[in-house]
Scaffold this motif. Structure first.
Motif, PDB file in Angstrom:
ATOM      1  N   UNK A 100      27.669  35.538  30.651  1.00  0.00           N
ATOM      2  CA  UNK A 100      28.509  36.296  31.715  1.00  0.00           C
ATOM      3  C   UNK A 100      29.658  35.328  32.254  1.00  0.00           C
ATOM      4  N   UNK A 101      30.422  35.994  32.963  1.00  0.00           N
ATOM      5  CA  UNK A 101      31.838  35.494  33.468  1.00  0.00           C
ATOM      6  C   UNK A 101      31.253  34.472  34.493  1.00  0.00           C
ATOM      7  N   UNK A 102      32.335  33.482  34.598  1.00  0.00           N
ATOM      8  CA  UNK A 102      31.856  32.469  35.569  1.00  0.00           C
ATOM      9  C   UNK A 102      32.501  32.941  37.053  1.00  0.00           C
ATOM     10  N   UNK A 104      34.070  30.754  40.141  1.00  0.00           N
ATOM     11  CA  UNK A 104      34.223  29.379  40.341  1.00  0.00           C
ATOM     12  C   UNK A 104      34.200  29.137  42.049  1.00  0.00           C
TER      13      UNK A 104
END
Lengths: 113, 112
Positions: A100-102, A104
């Protein structure tokens, strides 16, 4: 909910000193990443933690760099005997898993004088 | 191996111009593709994503279509604003799951 947090936001240190940078990932995220971003540059991958697996340390630039992740949550990036070329923004990210997307954090700006 | 190549910047446009930032990838499997954006003084954030061929990701007027035949995921916006000035990163996660591979980033400047 709370996002990824990093501390300190800024760190100025003298050459040769050790520094510790902290990352608090989003609760429940099993994957955690550290990157370095020098001024005007892209992302340089440093290290990746996924669950209880051995971390991927392939991006660490030298043996002065190390990181740990305690209890599958908080992570600390340690730089020993800092050098001027270590000056950069250190970014931490977490994701639900490796697919999945990170998300930050805001980063820690490290300046070595 | 896996890699992402995106067009070099900076890209400078006038407000309301059409934007394209090219991104091509190399991957052995069936990756998921992402665009992240980093506004001045801020951390990266996900802009859009696509997880399979022919999917179109969209957000905030930006679009990108997953083209497997050309291994591309170009970012487009029909009418840019000054507030779109940022650095844009293309990225992939490949099947088998490991660290995200990021492109080098493309800086966009939009002039009023």
């Amino acid at each position: 909910g709370a996002g990824v947090s990093q501390s300190p936001s800024n760190k100025v240190t003298e050459k040769g000193k050790d520094v510790e940078l902290r990352c608090d990932p989003i609760s429940g995220h099993t994957a955690l990443y550290w990157y370095r971003q020098s001024l005007g540059q892209g992302l340089e991958f440093l290290i990746y933690f996924q669950g209880n697996s051995a971390p991927d340390k392939s991006g660490l630039p030298s043996d002065r760099f190390s990181a740990e992740r305690t209890g599958g949550s908080v992570s600390t990036l340690t730089i020993q005997r800092t050098q001027q070329e270590d000056s950069a923004v250190y970014l931490c990210a977490s994701s639900l898993d490796e697919w999945n997307e990170q998300y930050f954090g805001p980063g820690t700006r490290l300046t070595v004088t | 191996g896996n890699s992402v190549t995106q067009m070099e910047g900076p890209v400078t446009l006038s407000e309301e111009a059409f934007l394209t930032i090219n991104c091509t990838y190399t991957a052995t499997g069936y990756p998921s593709l992402f665009w992240y954006v980093q506004y001045p003084g801020e951390g990266l954030q996900l802009l859009l994503k696509a997880t399979k061929a022919d999917d179109k990701g969209s957000n905030k007027g930006f679009e990108a279509t997953y083209r497997k035949e050309t291994t591309s995921f170009h970012l487009e916006k029909g009418s840019v604003q000054v507030s779109d000035s940022a650095v844009y990163f293309c990225a992939l996660i490949n099947t088998g799951g490991f660290k995200t591979i990021f492109g080098a980033g493309t800086r966009l400047f939009v002039k009023a």
